[in-house]
Design a protein around this motif. Structure first.
Motif, short mmCIF file in Angstrom:
data_model
loop_
_atom_site.label_atom_id
_atom_site.label_comp_id
_atom_site.label_asym_id
_atom_site.label_seq_id
_atom_site.Cartn_x
_atom_site.Cartn_y
_atom_site.Cartn_z
N UNK A 60 0.83 -1.22 0.00
CA UNK A 60 0.00 0.00 0.00
C UNK A 60 0.86 1.27 0.00
N UNK A 61 1.84 1.28 -0.91
CA UNK A 61 2.74 2.44 -1.00
C UNK A 61 2.02 3.62 -1.64
N UNK A 62 2.29 4.79 -1.14
CA UNK A 62 1.66 6.02 -1.62
C UNK A 62 2.30 6.44 -2.94
N UNK A 63 1.46 6.70 -3.93
CA UNK A 63 1.94 7.14 -5.24
C UNK A 63 2.21 8.65 -5.19
N UNK A 64 3.41 9.06 -5.59
CA UNK A 64 3.79 10.47 -5.56
C UNK A 64 3.47 11.20 -6.85
N UNK A 65 3.34 10.46 -7.93
CA UNK A 65 3.08 11.07 -9.22
C UNK A 65 3.31 10.07 -10.33
N UNK A 66 3.28 10.56 -11.56
CA UNK A 66 3.48 9.71 -12.71
C UNK A 66 4.64 10.24 -13.54
N UNK A 67 5.30 9.34 -14.25
CA UNK A 67 6.44 9.72 -15.07
C UNK A 67 6.43 8.88 -16.34
N UNK A 68 6.73 9.50 -17.46
CA UNK A 68 6.87 8.76 -18.72
C UNK A 68 8.33 8.38 -18.87
N UNK A 69 8.57 7.09 -19.01
CA UNK A 69 9.93 6.58 -19.15
C UNK A 69 10.09 6.07 -20.57
N UNK A 70 11.21 6.42 -21.20
CA UNK A 70 11.51 5.94 -22.54
C UNK A 70 12.65 4.94 -22.42
N UNK A 71 12.40 3.72 -22.88
CA UNK A 71 13.40 2.67 -22.85
C UNK A 71 14.02 2.54 -24.23
N UNK A 72 15.34 2.56 -24.28
CA UNK A 72 16.05 2.31 -25.53
C UNK A 72 16.69 0.94 -25.47
N UNK A 73 16.31 0.08 -26.38
CA UNK A 73 16.80 -1.29 -26.37
C UNK A 73 17.81 -1.52 -27.47
N UNK A 75 21.00 -0.66 -28.24
CA UNK A 75 21.70 0.43 -28.88
C UNK A 75 20.80 1.47 -29.49
N UNK A 76 19.56 1.58 -29.02
CA UNK A 76 18.66 2.63 -29.50
C UNK A 76 17.87 2.26 -30.73
N UNK A 77 18.00 1.02 -31.19
CA UNK A 77 17.28 0.61 -32.39
C UNK A 77 15.78 0.57 -32.13
N UNK A 78 15.40 0.12 -30.97
CA UNK A 78 13.98 -0.01 -30.63
C UNK A 78 13.71 0.83 -29.39
N UNK A 79 12.63 1.61 -29.41
CA UNK A 79 12.30 2.46 -28.27
C UNK A 79 10.88 2.15 -27.81
N UNK A 80 10.68 2.24 -26.51
CA UNK A 80 9.36 1.99 -25.95
C UNK A 80 9.10 3.01 -24.86
N UNK A 81 7.91 3.61 -24.87
CA UNK A 81 7.52 4.55 -23.83
C UNK A 81 6.55 3.87 -22.89
N UNK A 82 6.66 4.20 -21.61
CA UNK A 82 5.74 3.64 -20.63
C UNK A 82 5.46 4.68 -19.56
N UNK A 83 4.21 4.77 -19.14
CA UNK A 83 3.85 5.63 -18.02
C UNK A 83 4.00 4.81 -16.75
N UNK A 84 4.78 5.32 -15.81
CA UNK A 84 5.00 4.61 -14.56
C UNK A 84 4.64 5.52 -13.39
N UNK A 85 4.25 4.91 -12.31
CA UNK A 85 3.96 5.66 -11.10
C UNK A 85 5.22 5.74 -10.25
N UNK A 86 5.42 6.87 -9.59
CA UNK A 86 6.58 7.06 -8.73
C UNK A 86 6.16 6.86 -7.27
#
Length: 105
Positions: A60-73, A75-86
């Protein structure tokens, strides 16, 4: 020669060992006046800390906010964005000699 033992050296995951050893440590997380001992996987690569959604909900951890994280897989050929809670947790080692605040996604 190592190649003779391992086999095809072009495969990064090809190994003669059947086990994988990961660096872990047990820490105590303090949440709402309760203490939980959890095993933490140590990974020297990421620039961010992550906690599983299951663990965050279970504690039951308190969520402080949201952040969009961009993952580069790969060597940067493939990118994925994800919304994560902080979240933020206070933690210390088992004998209470060390404590810190961990911000994680």
């Amino acid at each position: 020669m190592l190649n003779d033992v391992v086999g095809n050296s072009e495969l990064a995951n090809n190994s003669f060992l059947k086990q994988v050893f990961l660096q872990t440590v047990i820490f105590c997380i303090n949440v709402n006046a309760f203490e939980y001992n959890v095993r933490i996987l140590l990974d020297s690569g990421p620039e961010k800390a992550y906690i599983s959604k299951f663990m965050a909900v279970a504690l039951k951890l308190k969520v402080l906010g949201e952040e969009t994280v961009v993952y580069g897989l790969f060597g940067g050929i493939q990118r994925k964005e994800a919304n994560t809670q902080k979240i933020s947790v206070n933690m210390n080692n088992i004998d209470k000699r060390f404590s810190c605040k961990l911000d994680a996604n």
